[in-house]
Design an enzyme around this catalytic site. Structure first.
Site, short mmCIF file in Angstrom:
data_model
loop_
_atom_site.label_atom_id
_atom_site.label_comp_id
_atom_site.label_asym_id
_atom_site.label_seq_id
_atom_site.Cartn_x
_atom_site.Cartn_y
_atom_site.Cartn_z
N ASP A 18 0.97 -1.45 -0.14
CA ASP A 18 -0.33 0.01 0.05
C ASP A 18 1.19 1.31 0.17
O ASP A 18 1.59 1.28 -0.49
CB ASP A 18 -1.30 -0.15 0.86
CG ASP A 18 -2.31 0.05 0.75
OD1 ASP A 18 -2.71 2.06 0.75
OD2 ASP A 18 -3.52 -0.19 0.98
N HIS A 63 -3.96 5.50 3.64
CA HIS A 63 -4.82 4.44 3.38
C HIS A 63 -3.99 3.23 4.08
O HIS A 63 -4.59 2.13 4.10
CB HIS A 63 -5.31 4.40 1.70
CG HIS A 63 -5.77 3.34 1.51
ND1 HIS A 63 -4.90 2.19 0.65
CD2 HIS A 63 -7.08 2.91 1.49
CE1 HIS A 63 -6.15 0.85 0.62
NE2 HIS A 63 -7.76 1.68 0.47
N SER A 120 -11.55 -1.98 -0.44
CA SER A 120 -10.36 -2.02 -0.02
C SER A 120 -10.32 -2.33 1.16
O SER A 120 -9.26 -2.44 2.13
CB SER A 120 -9.73 -1.24 -0.08
OG SER A 120 -9.80 0.48 0.27
#
EC number: 3.4.21.112
Length: 1055
Positions: A218, A249, A414
């Site tokens: 990520d 994120h 996600s």
């Protein structure tokens, strides 16, 4: 006495401590990273909006080798080309690819590279770029603590990326929640998704993820984040000199998996390996992923979370590397995509058989609107897609770690992906024999234990909702074996088996194909022993159906396919009823730890089959959908049919009646039509069985033999309906810029439809479409219509019916940014062929009104009218007597459209092949002939209900005991419209559908209350016994006076 007082105070504290968990969210639950919000009682709901662009990196190519070689060896193999240096943690290790820079890339130079014996493939380097913007939600402001199930969906708009992108960064569903502006008692808000899924049950058994290596691919993670205690390694694969997360994120995903405080993750003691593969500008390259994947294999990662996805399942270097990862026992968990509710929107790599693909649900157990739907489109047009997602779990409003500290709530698949990745990590830590844990066995445990959601089909929920405790039970009694997904075929079970259950089968129809996935938990490679065996049940009329089976020659890695084709036997042509049987499959794998050379493990599985048979319907009711001539991205760049959708440029949903034409299919079924799919050339069906051939949005060319046969079929009574789309070579050259691609080979090779090929098909009747490009609203037969980037009819027989409308010239707008209205554009034509008993032909210039992708106004009524005309020769009066009827065009006004010069359609076509620079048709392929399995009838009664909780062969859930603990498992739902967010408590319990945790807590309150009362009496009794005896009696003051004195002094009376 002092101890008793302390004990009583402790009990009172415990009693008070239960209140926040039941009724309100603690103050610590607010995000530590507040976003701007207006003052007052309302919060601005912010959405993180994506602006996306992508490009093929000019002059850079990925050279894939046949094996792993040192840097020195790789440089010797390609010494004539400039190698781009890659400085990352994998640089010092052998690799199976190299990145080269070729300034003047010609086909001959690339072929020279590919001819090297150690080079497997040469592909362009690819780059994705995203920019995120916080935008206010268009909805009215709502109180901060309000819960509305639709607020995340009403402003949704697909932003389909051209390449893979983060499935939270790349969607409109990454929502940041605002702070509470005022304190209110709320319904129980889930504090931790891990506890909702009962991870605390396993924690109390001592399982916390210890010893499991989990990788997060990520945006990175800060070094000193307070939520993590076991970050084993952080690596950077980007061109930025930082390991920290600049977006938040990656931190959120890692927190869902392994946070140890505040918003707890599933496996706080797992080894976190952070792979930073996106820059702070949201840029990533294929080569970065390939290097990072190689390093993950080297580090023997156990679980890998990949919250990214894209439609390109033919990105060969990426797909091959995912196969290699799972072959090395890496359990990959990936988000299925945020492109719902449209069907056929699965993202890669989650759509691969060896990857656990995860969809999203909300806390009311509804499929999240944004969650992508199946089927997979790899197998089209000849076959049928596989069931995906594999499993669904919470992905809406899930809490996770903030970028620096605290917690935040996000939504998207996600988010659902790390929920499953965390659960998988926790489950893996519970298995004593880690050799039993592999990508297949873990997926088997998850899907066999999943809880099916009612009223939802398998292409939305897969096998159902994640059930962590049942998965634990299965894993801890697991024995290596094979299993099937789905585990049975019941064409009568609705809605779960949609679309199979939506239409019965009959004699003479196209075979029904069910694509079953074989999961092989015995080893990374396997094979099917002999052939699958078809055993019909004689008491259940199993001999009324024929079954053919095709399958993977090798099951690798961990999986393969079993394609089951079902047809009706001739003796059942006029019979109606239920037929049943089963297919037996034996899978063998090399025994890894067997002392005998050549030893094998075997596993036999049974696939029950149940179908409903009806008599063959009349020809007029049967519609044949041409799937063979539909092409989609990947492998080529096939543009959208609606040019207004600049942010969604790819035609990638498969153009199938069960994907983006699902609503049209449902409508036709509701009107009594039977719709079948032709996955072979036109030469491969019996036209006497069908009333209408339906061709929609066709991009493929046609074999000369197909053109000849179609003319003969229509002369003999078959009718034809064509929904075309735009085709203009000037516009095609222009729209290459919609995706900011700089290389010519990404120029579209057709328009919305292949109009020159369609014109070749219908030219014998004096018909043709033009290269005009039109758009506009109009009314036809009292129905509001919208023409979205359609073409016009350029030529039509003089005795036909033609309808024309005034439309805007969209081609002029695209090319010159000018606006002009064209009067009398012919858009619809009806024609009865002159031969005796001949069929009818209907043409319409736009397919968007029956396509779910970007439909604004449907025209199903028009499709009904055209089918009435083609099937029953009933001309709709609303069309034949329309004021918009004009004289048929002769085609003399402008030349017919020609194919784009230098197009590369032959690279992706099933019809064309390269021939000295001028593509020519290939030889006509033979029609597919199924090899029907020889039945081995059994005289036994089949089960009436094939669906049970899917059990693996060696699993008995009753034998696996759980500790006697009461899990924290609140049942949470969003507030209904008009329902108060505060508690309305008569007698302390919320009326109606109240939170079940309150009911579960009542015995606890009663017990603690009783203990408090008991302690009070014990204290009073002890006081009474401790009073000294008086020798002389004295007059005592009245009790009420003592109480008044005690109350005024604040002290106990003394003796």
């Amino acid at each position: 006495m002092l101890l008793l007082s302390v004990w009583a105070s402790t009990l009172l504290g415990l009693l008070a401590g239960f209140l926040p968990a039941v009724g309100m969210e603690p103050q610590g639950g607010a995000s530590a990273e507040p976003l701007p919000s207006p003052s007052g009682s309302n919060c601005s709901q912010l959405t993180l909006k994506l602006e996306f662009s992508s490009e093929v990196v000019e002059h850079e190519y990925i050279v894939a080798f046949t094996g792993y070689f040192s840097a020195k060896a790789r440089s010797l193999y390609i010494s004539s080309w400039h190698i781009v240096p890659r400085e990352n943690p994998a640089s010092d290790f052998p690799s199976d690819f190299e990145l080269v820079h070729i300034r003047q890339a010609s086909p001959s130079s690339l072929l020279t590279l590919e001819d090297h014996p150690y080079i497997k493939r040469v592909t362009p380097q690819r780059k994705v770029f995203r920019s995120l913007k916080y935008i206010p939600s268009p909805e009215p402001a709502a109180p901060c603590n309000a819960t509305r199930g639709t607020q995340k969906w009403q402003s949704w708009q697909s932003s389909r990326p051209f390449r893979r992108t983060s499935l939270s960064l790349g969607s409109g569903f990454w929502h940041a929640t605002g702070r509470h502006s005022s304190r209110r008692l709320l319904r129980a808000i889930p504090r931790h998704v891990a506890q909702i899924l009962q991870a605390d049950v396993l924690w109390q058994m001592g399982h916390t993820g210890s010893g499991v290596k989990v990788a997060v691919f990520d945006t990175g993670l800060s070094e000193k984040h307070p939520h993590f205690k076991n970050v084993k390694e952080r690596t950077n694969w980007t061109n930025e000199k930082t390991l920290d997360d600049g977006l938040g994120h990656g931190t959120f995903v890692a927190g869902v998996i392994a946070s140890m405080r505040e918003c707890q993750g599933f496996a706080p003691d797992s080894e976190l390996h952070i792979f930073r593969v996106f820059t702070n500008n949201q840029v990533s390259y294929t080569s970065w992923f390939l290097d990072a994947f190689n390093y993950a294999i080297l580090k023997k990662i156990d679980v890998l979370n990949l919250s990214i996805g894209g439609p390109d399942f033919m990105d060969h270097p990426f797909v091959d590397k995912v196969w290699e990862l799972t072959a090395n026992r890496v359990i990959m968990v990936s988000a299925i995509g945020n492109d719902g509710p449209l069907y056929g929107t699965l993202n890669n790599p989650a759509d691969q058989m060896d990857v656990i693909g995860v969809g999203g649900i909300d806390f009311e157990d509804n499929i999240a609107r944004f969650s992508s739907r199946g089927m997979t489109t790899w197998e089209l047009p000849g076959g049928y897609g596989r069931v995906k997602p594999d499993i669904v779990t919470y992905g809406s409003g899930v809490r996770g770690s903030g970028m620096k500290e605290g917690c935040r709530s996000l939504s998207g698949t996600s988010v659902a992906s790390p929920v499953v990745a965390g659960a998988v990590t926790l489950l893996a830590s519970t298995v004593l024999n880690r050799e039993l844990v592999n990508p297949a066995s873990m997926k088997q445990a998850l899907i066999a234990s999943a809880r099916r959601l009612p009223g939802v089909n398998m292409f939305e929920q897969g096998h159902g909702k994640l059930d962590l405790i049942r998965a634990y039970q299965i894993l801890n009694s697991y024995r290596p074996q094979a299993s099937l997904s789905p585990s049975y075929i019941d064409l009568t079970e609705c809605p779960y088996m949609w679309p199979y259950c939506s239409q019965p089968i009959y004699y003479g129809g196209m075979p029904t194909i069910v694509n079953v996935t074989i999961l092989n938990g015995m080893g990374v490679t396997g094979r099917i022993v002999d052939k699958p065996i078809w055993q019909p049940y004689l008491p259940q009329n199993g001999d009324h159906i024929d079954v053919a089976v095709s399958y993977s020659p090798v099951l690798w890695p961990w999986a393969g396919y079993l394609a089951v084709s079902i047809s009706v036997a001739k003796k059942a042509a006029s019979w109606e009823g239920i037929a049943q049987g089963h297919v037996m499959v034996t899978v063998a794998s090399p025994a890894e730890n067997d002392s005998e050379v050549g030893g094998e493990l075997t596993s036999t599985v049974k696939l029950p089959i149940k179908v409903k048979i009806v008599p063959t319907p009349p020809r007029s009711k049967r519609v044949l959908w041409d799937q063979y001539h539909n092409l989609r991205y990947p492998p080529g760049y096939f543009p959208r049919d609606n040019l207004r959708m600049k942010n969604d440029p790819l035609d990638w949903n498969g153009d199938h009646i069960h994907t983006n034409f699902r609503d049209m299919y449902q409508h036709l079924r509701s009107m009594g039509y039977f719709v079948e799919v032709l996955g072979a050339p036109i030469t491969c069906f019996d036209a006497s069985q069908y009333g209408t051939l339906l061709m929609v949005d066709s991009e493929e060319e046609y074999f000369p033999e197909e053109i000849t046969k179609l003319r003969r079929d229509i002369d003999n009574g078959l009718s034809l309906i064509i929904f075309s789309d735009w085709y203009n070579t000037s516009v095609m050259r222009k729209v290459k810029f919609y995706d900011e691609n700089t290389r010519q080979w990404w120029m579209p090779d057709t328009g919305g439809a292949n109009v020159p090929a369609l014109n070749d098909l219908i030219s014998v009747w004096g018909m043709a479409f033009s290269d005009g490009l039109y758009e506009g609203d109009f009314t036809l037969a009292d129905h509001d219509m919208y023409y979205a980037s359609g073409c016009s009819i350029a030529r039509f027989p003089e005795d036909g019916i033609v309808i024309a409308k005034n439309l805007k010239d969209q081609g002029l707008e695209v090319l010159k940014q000018e606006t002009a209205v064209v009067e009398g554009v012919p858009i619809l034509g009806l024609y009865q062929t002159p031969s005796d008993g001949g069929g009818r032909i209907a043409l319409y210039g736009d397919s968007n009104c029956i396509d779910d992708s970007h439909r604004q106004k449907d025209c199903f009524w028009l499709l009904d009218a055209l089918l009435q005309y083609t099937s029953y020769s009933m001309t709709p009066p609303s069309l034949s007597h329309s004021h918009s009827r004009v004289a048929p065009p002769t085609g003399a006004e402008r030349p017919l459209p020609q194919r784009l010069e230098g197009n590369h359609l032959y690279r992706y076509s099933k019809v064309l092949e390269a021939h000295l620079g001028d593509p020519k048709p290939r030889p006509l392929p033979a029609c597919p002939h199924l090899s029907w399995a020889k039945p081995q009838p059994v005289n036994e009664t089949a089960p009436s209900n094939l669906w049970k909780h899917q059990k693996l062969l060696s699993v008995d859930l009753d034998k696996v005991a759980l500790p006697n603990v009461r899990a924290y498992r609140p049942q949470v739902r969003p507030l209904s419209p008009g329902e108060s967010g505060a508690w309305d408590i008569p007698g302390g319990i919320m009326p109606g559908r109240y939170n079940q945790e309150v009911g579960q807590t009542i015995p606890v309150f009663a017990f603690l209350g009783a203990m408090v009362v008991l302690s009070f009496f014990v204290v009073q009794l002890t006081k009474a016994k401790s009073k000294p005896k008086r020798r002389k009696p004295r007059i005592k003051r009245p009790i009420y006076l003592q109480q008044q004195t005690s109350a005024s002094s604040g002290k106990n009376p003394t003796v």
